[in-house]
Design an enzyme around this catalytic site. Structure first.
Site, mmCIF file in Angstrom:
data_model
loop_
_atom_site.group_PDB
_atom_site.id
_atom_site.type_symbol
_atom_site.label_atom_id
_atom_site.label_comp_id
_atom_site.label_asym_id
_atom_site.label_seq_id
_atom_site.Cartn_x
_atom_site.Cartn_y
_atom_site.Cartn_z
ATOM 1 N N HIS A 48 -1.031 4.464 -0.578
ATOM 2 C CA HIS A 48 -2.041 5.408 -0.082
ATOM 3 C C HIS A 48 -1.650 6.859 -0.259
ATOM 4 O O HIS A 48 -1.683 7.658 0.680
ATOM 5 C CB HIS A 48 -2.341 5.125 1.394
ATOM 6 C CG HIS A 48 -3.281 3.977 1.586
ATOM 7 N ND1 HIS A 48 -4.543 3.970 1.059
ATOM 8 C CD2 HIS A 48 -3.143 2.808 2.237
ATOM 9 C CE1 HIS A 48 -5.145 2.835 1.366
ATOM 10 N NE2 HIS A 48 -4.315 2.100 2.088
ATOM 11 N N ASN B 45 -8.398 -2.718 -2.609
ATOM 12 C CA ASN B 45 -9.778 -2.380 -2.267
ATOM 13 C C ASN B 45 -10.051 -0.876 -2.364
ATOM 14 O O ASN B 45 -11.202 -0.447 -2.438
ATOM 15 C CB ASN B 45 -10.185 -2.941 -0.898
ATOM 16 C CG ASN B 45 -9.364 -2.365 0.235
ATOM 17 O OD1 ASN B 45 -8.133 -2.377 0.184
ATOM 18 N ND2 ASN B 45 -10.008 -1.873 1.259
ATOM 19 N N HIS B 46 -8.996 -0.071 -2.416
ATOM 20 C CA HIS B 46 -9.207 1.369 -2.576
ATOM 21 C C HIS B 46 -9.214 1.822 -4.029
ATOM 22 O O HIS B 46 -9.471 2.991 -4.310
ATOM 23 C CB HIS B 46 -8.150 2.155 -1.780
ATOM 24 C CG HIS B 46 -8.500 2.285 -0.339
ATOM 25 N ND1 HIS B 46 -9.112 3.405 0.195
ATOM 26 C CD2 HIS B 46 -8.361 1.423 0.686
ATOM 27 C CE1 HIS B 46 -9.324 3.214 1.493
ATOM 28 N NE2 HIS B 46 -8.882 2.021 1.816
ATOM 29 N N ASP C 154 0.814 -1.210 0.000
ATOM 30 C CA ASP C 154 0.000 0.000 0.000
ATOM 31 C C ASP C 154 0.853 1.268 0.000
ATOM 32 O O ASP C 154 1.801 1.378 0.764
ATOM 33 C CB ASP C 154 -0.883 0.047 1.262
ATOM 34 C CG ASP C 154 -1.872 -1.096 1.337
ATOM 35 O OD1 ASP C 154 -2.894 -0.929 2.016
ATOM 36 O OD2 ASP C 154 -1.601 -2.164 0.750
ATOM 37 N N ASP D 102 -3.993 -0.352 -3.512
ATOM 38 C CA ASP D 102 -4.127 0.777 -2.580
ATOM 39 C C ASP D 102 -3.089 1.863 -2.851
ATOM 40 O O ASP D 102 -2.349 2.289 -1.960
ATOM 41 C CB ASP D 102 -4.064 0.300 -1.126
ATOM 42 C CG ASP D 102 -5.394 -0.283 -0.671
ATOM 43 O OD1 ASP D 102 -5.558 -0.540 0.524
ATOM 44 O OD2 ASP D 102 -6.292 -0.472 -1.519
ATOM 45 N N ASP E 226 -5.969 7.295 -1.883
ATOM 46 C CA ASP E 226 -6.757 7.590 -0.669
ATOM 47 C C ASP E 226 -5.861 7.826 0.543
ATOM 48 O O ASP E 226 -4.775 7.253 0.671
ATOM 49 C CB ASP E 226 -7.736 6.453 -0.330
ATOM 50 C CG ASP E 226 -9.034 6.541 -1.119
ATOM 51 O OD1 ASP E 226 -9.676 5.502 -1.318
ATOM 52 O OD2 ASP E 226 -9.381 7.661 -1.535
ATOM 53 N N ARG E 227 -6.340 8.656 1.422
ATOM 54 C CA ARG E 227 -5.703 9.039 2.686
ATOM 55 C C ARG E 227 -4.536 10.006 2.515
ATOM 56 O O ARG E 227 -4.526 11.074 3.121
ATOM 57 C CB ARG E 227 -5.260 7.821 3.500
ATOM 58 C CG ARG E 227 -6.396 6.877 3.879
ATOM 59 C CD ARG E 227 -5.898 5.859 4.886
ATOM 60 N NE ARG E 227 -6.697 4.664 4.928
ATOM 61 C CZ ARG E 227 -7.791 4.492 5.672
ATOM 62 N NH1 ARG E 227 -8.214 5.456 6.436
ATOM 63 N NH2 ARG E 227 -8.463 3.358 5.652
ATOM 64 N N ARG F 65 -13.717 -5.574 9.289
ATOM 65 C CA ARG F 65 -13.808 -4.718 8.107
ATOM 66 C C ARG F 65 -15.173 -4.778 7.451
ATOM 67 O O ARG F 65 -15.561 -3.884 6.729
ATOM 68 C CB ARG F 65 -12.777 -5.160 7.070
ATOM 69 C CG ARG F 65 -11.331 -5.008 7.518
ATOM 70 C CD ARG F 65 -10.461 -5.094 6.305
ATOM 71 N NE ARG F 65 -9.071 -5.385 6.590
ATOM 72 C CZ ARG F 65 -8.106 -4.489 6.437
ATOM 73 N NH1 ARG F 65 -8.394 -3.275 6.068
ATOM 74 N NH2 ARG F 65 -6.861 -4.840 6.680
ATOM 75 N N HIS G 20 -3.842 -8.314 -3.298
ATOM 76 C CA HIS G 20 -3.868 -7.233 -2.326
ATOM 77 C C HIS G 20 -4.281 -7.670 -0.919
ATOM 78 O O HIS G 20 -3.604 -7.352 0.061
ATOM 79 C CB HIS G 20 -4.804 -6.115 -2.786
ATOM 80 C CG HIS G 20 -4.918 -5.014 -1.794
ATOM 81 N ND1 HIS G 20 -3.916 -4.102 -1.576
ATOM 82 C CD2 HIS G 20 -5.905 -4.683 -0.922
ATOM 83 C CE1 HIS G 20 -4.278 -3.265 -0.615
ATOM 84 N NE2 HIS G 20 -5.482 -3.588 -0.208
ATOM 85 N N HIS H 9 -2.515 -4.664 2.411
ATOM 86 C CA HIS H 9 -3.833 -4.419 3.029
ATOM 87 C C HIS H 9 -3.800 -4.095 4.518
ATOM 88 O O HIS H 9 -4.703 -3.464 5.040
ATOM 89 C CB HIS H 9 -4.712 -5.649 2.781
ATOM 90 C CG HIS H 9 -6.177 -5.433 2.979
ATOM 91 N ND1 HIS H 9 -6.863 -4.320 2.568
ATOM 92 C CD2 HIS H 9 -7.124 -6.239 3.542
ATOM 93 C CE1 HIS H 9 -8.145 -4.440 2.868
ATOM 94 N NE2 HIS H 9 -8.335 -5.596 3.460
#
Lengths: 651, 162
Positions: free
Chosen positions: A174, A233-234, A172, A201, A204-205, A376, A285, A403
């Site tokens: 992010h 998943n993002h 990730d 991922d 995001d964030r 989750r 992922h 993840h």
């Protein structure tokens, strides 16, 4: 004389020894308590992060509910239904659109030259390091071209390594550009001899999601055989609505942001879902489940997986939520399609959809078997027995996944068969964790490389880092607490039989755990969260002292404000869905209809008239539409110490 | 006597919950075990200050007969409860700590040089590892004078703890 001087010397050295032991003992105790505080802070971040994801997944059942009911309520306004059900019309004329967007001469950001070459990768990395923004013209060009090439890729890419051609696997990112730059600095830019797998991922964030995508996509276009991208998943337009990427795009690209989002939404669905290296190592992922079937995953039409929040529609009107009723250990053996002689569906079958969710959302655990991932809200927890079985079934030796944030950037479990790699250092907060990447080549053991981005030239002392981490964690925990104030007060009062305003630490901890449903060490955290007197009694109302929710309109009930604050992320996602042209506005009627459904599905005990009043009060223009970003921003939280700081500055 | 026993039982129950919380934070696999290397941290996070030697003995008490590298909660709980009930390994009062520094500061400067501190901490008593030494220095040292003003250092750490 000799005797007495040597004995006084002995005495002296004995005293020094004692003193040394005292200091060493004290230091070690101090250090250990700092380490424990660090772990508590990380536990807070982790549990809130997963609870949030669970909330996001619950929206999925709300959407199914909405589709079922909205169509009845608003037959003449099928906009929302269309939005969720129909696939985006193919953007055939996007090529023309891009040509229409002119890059002005005054633009001094990076310029890309198609066909792209290694030079473009370098110039992008350099430009982004200097915080330049790539012009929308180039962004769109890259996205359209990337989508075109991705469409030719299989669901699972097979890759071969050799002793002279190791492959690097990153987890990730992010949106943390610093981490990507650090990886390239340590490990070199991608090339034919320096292949990479980026395991989902990317966005995001963090605040540089689009820059990361641009670097990765341009690298992919230059080296399509050596730069491998797996969907996380993002990489999901609905997740982006909640976790910051949509906002980032609309902010950086005010004119063309909507177009970028539209293309991105479809591009995500074409990202491959996995990589297999040397027929031995599976890279995906999230994880696997009891029913993971790589053959099925190879075959399915991956681009039909639009979002984790849009499960496939079933003809009979049942929801896909019965997937979540998958009991412990039970294998899902649904047939490929529900009705074999249906006309070709726009959706995956329920079974296929679940297989992809498992790949993107599951987490390994030490407990044997396969259980729904309740933290989750999607995917499973899978045990070492599941790993062993699935790997042997497909003649594989190892699973590499991402993840989950790990303090050391990576973690090995399931007897060395599962490796987690996470590449966003300082993910929760400065100092929270390291990042890592893995280098693999056939016949050799995997090598792990760790790093941590730091703003200062040298690392701050441990106690300062722990302080930063802890303050940040307590702050977000307090925000969760204030969002459940009414329910907490009820619970406290139930325990406070004498109505004294005080309960024991034990009772306080019990209430916090049962209402907030966060599995945290409440006793140890109590010192940060409430006032405790010398007899160990908790003044429970002090749980709410340092923080309050700003009331946007005076006459509205606190309970309403609190509820809207609690659900504001969910509401934001829903608003963004309804607002399909990303104008930032929805009509009062849409707002009312949506709120009605939301309230009944989530069993929110707020009267519609109250919300109506509030919405009306906030429609400043009185033009019948609500700027929902303003609406949601109004429900913000004020921390007492921040308020004090403000007063000091302007006082 | 009965009252005292009841009080002790209540105290033990409270300690059980505290110990469980502290243990669980380090139980990364959620299977009621922690890595033996984290036991020292857990015990100290509960307010006790055993020396390295005392810690070694405690670990021997809670380890399996055939050490696995992991400590199980069922073995840890009774031992730790007893430690808390008996108020063993009490932390060092601030004034005692200050006097210890003063003893090392033979010239009575009010500070220790970097070399002096390193020498004592890494060569005497229960010596620091290099990592421990570097970490202590990063917090304790005054970069301008390259020395450790121990009174300020102790005060700062005490404030931070509270």
């Amino acid at each position: 004389m000799g005797c007495s001087s040597s004995s006084s010397k002995d005495k002296r050295s004995e005293t020094m020894l004692k003193a040394t032991l005292i200091i060493q003992n004290w230091y070690r105790g101090n250090r250990a308590r700092l380490k424990a505080r660090q772990q508590y802070a990380l536990a807070i971040f982790r549990s809130i992060e997963y609870a949030d994801e669970q909330g996001q997944m619950q929206l999925s059942s709300f959407f199914s509910f909405m589709l079922e009911n909205y169509a009845h309520v608003h037959q003449d306004d099928p906009k929302l239904v269309n939005r969720l059900v129909k696939i985006q019309h193919d953007i055939k004329n996007s090529r023309d659109l891009v040509d229409l967007i002119v890059v002005p001469d005054s633009y001094d950001g990076p310029r890309l030259q198609f066909p792209l070459t290694f030079t473009d990768i370098v110039s992008l990395v350099e430009a982004f390091k200097q915080q330049q923004i790539l012009h929308a013209h180039y962004v769109l060009e890259v996205l359209i071209e990337t989508k075109r090439v991705l469409m030719q890729m299989p669901n699972i890419t097979h890759v071969k390594t050799s002793p002279s051609k190791e492959i690097t696997i990153c987890g990730d990112l992010h949106g943390k550009l610093d981490d990507l730059c650090l990886i390239f600095y340590k490990n070199g830019l991608p090339s034919e001899n320096n292949p990479y797998v980026f395991n989902g991922d990317f966005v995001d964030r963090g605040k540089n999601s689009i820059e990361i995508l641009m670097i990765l996509f341009v690298s992919f276009l230059v080296f399509p055989e050596d730069l491998h991208l797996n969907r996380g998943n993002h990489e999901d337009f609905m997740m982006n609505l909640r976790y910051g990427f949509t906002k980032e795009i609309l902010h950086k690209y005010k004119l063309h942001g909507k177009r970028i989002l539209q293309i991105l939404e479809e591009l995500y669905t074409w990202l491959p879902i996995g990589t297999i290296i040397d027929d031995e190592v599976l890279v995906i992922h999230g994880g696997i489940s009891e029913s993971t079937d790589l053959n099925l995953l190879h075959r399915l039409e991956r681009n039909k997986m639009r979002s984790v929040l849009i499960p496939p529609m079933k003809d009979s009107g049942e929801y896909a939520t019965d997937l979540k009723q998958n009991k412990v250990g039970e294998t899902v053996t649904a047939p490929g399609r529900i009705k074999p002689n249906e006309s070709p569906s726009e959706d995956l079958s329920v079974c296929e959809w679940k297989q992809v969710i498992d790949i993107l959302w599951s987490d390994p655990r030490s407990k044997k078997g396969c259980y729904p991932n309740t933290c989750r809200g999607g995917g499973c927890y899978f045990g070492p027995d599941v790993t062993a079985r699935i790997l042997s079934r497909h003649q594989l030796k190892m699973l590499i996944r991402s993840h989950e944030c790990k303090p050391e950037g990576y973690e090995i479990c399931h007897d060395g068969k599962v490796v987690t790699v996470f590449s966003a250092s300082n993910y929760y907060e400065e100092g929270s964790n390291r990042g890592a990447y893995i280098k693999l080549s056939s016949g050799m053991n995997p090598q792990f490389f760790q790093y941590q981005v730091t703003k200062a030239t040298c690392l701050k002392p441990f106690y300062k880092r722990v302080n930063t981490l802890e303050m940040s964690a307590i702050k977000i925990l307090k925000e969760r607490i204030i969002a459940r104030k009414s329910d907490l007060i009820c619970a406290f009062q139930l325990e406070d039989k004498k109505n004294s305003g005080q309960i024991s630490v034990s009772q306080w901890a019990f209430c916090m755990e049962s209402i907030l449903r966060l599995n945290l060490p409440w006793r140890s955290l109590s010192l940060h969260l409430v006032d405790i007197d010398r007899d160990g009694k908790v003044d429970y109302m002090s749980s709410f002292h340092d923080i309050h929710i700003e009331k946007p309109v005076k006459e509205v009930h606190s309970a309403l404000i609190e509820t809207l604050y609690r659900y504001r992320s969910d509401l934001e996602t829903v608003f963004n869905i309804i607002d399909s042209d990303h104008s930032g506005l929805i009509s009062m009627e849409e707002f009312r209809a949506m709120w009605k459904l939301f309230r009944s599905h989530y069993s929110v005990p707020i009267e519609d008239s109250q919300v109506d009043y509030l919405a009306n009060a906030m429609d400043v223009n009185k033009d019948g539409s609500i700027d929902f970003n303003e609406f949601l921003k109004a429900f913000h939280v004020v921390h007492r110490y921040e308020k004090l700081k403000k007063d000091v500055n302007f006082g | 006597m009965a009252e005292e026993k009841e009080r002790e039982e209540l105290a033990a129950a409270e300690f059980h919950k505290k110990i469980k919380e502290a243990f669980e934070v380090f139980d990364h696999e959620s299977n009621n075990t922690v890595d033996v290397r984290e036991i020292g941290t857990i015990i100290r996070s509960l307010g006790c200050c055993p020396s390295e030697g005392e810690l070694h003995d405690l670990i021997a008490e809670v380890e399996e007969e055939e050490p696995t590298g992991y400590i199980r909660f069922e073995k840890f709980l009774p031992v730790m409860t007893q430690v808390l009930l008996e108020r063993k390994y009490r932390p060092i009062p601030e004034d005692v700590l200050l006097r210890a520094f003063e003893v090392l500061d033979s010239a009575k400067h009010g500070f220790l040089t970097k070399e002096e501190l390193i020498k004592y901490m890494t060569e005497e008593g229960e010596p620091f590892s290099q990592e421990e030494m570097e970490e202590m220095l990063s917090a304790a040292i005054d970069p301008e004078s390259n020395s450790i003003h121990y009174k300020d250092y102790i005060t700062m750490m005490a404030i931070d703890e509270n």
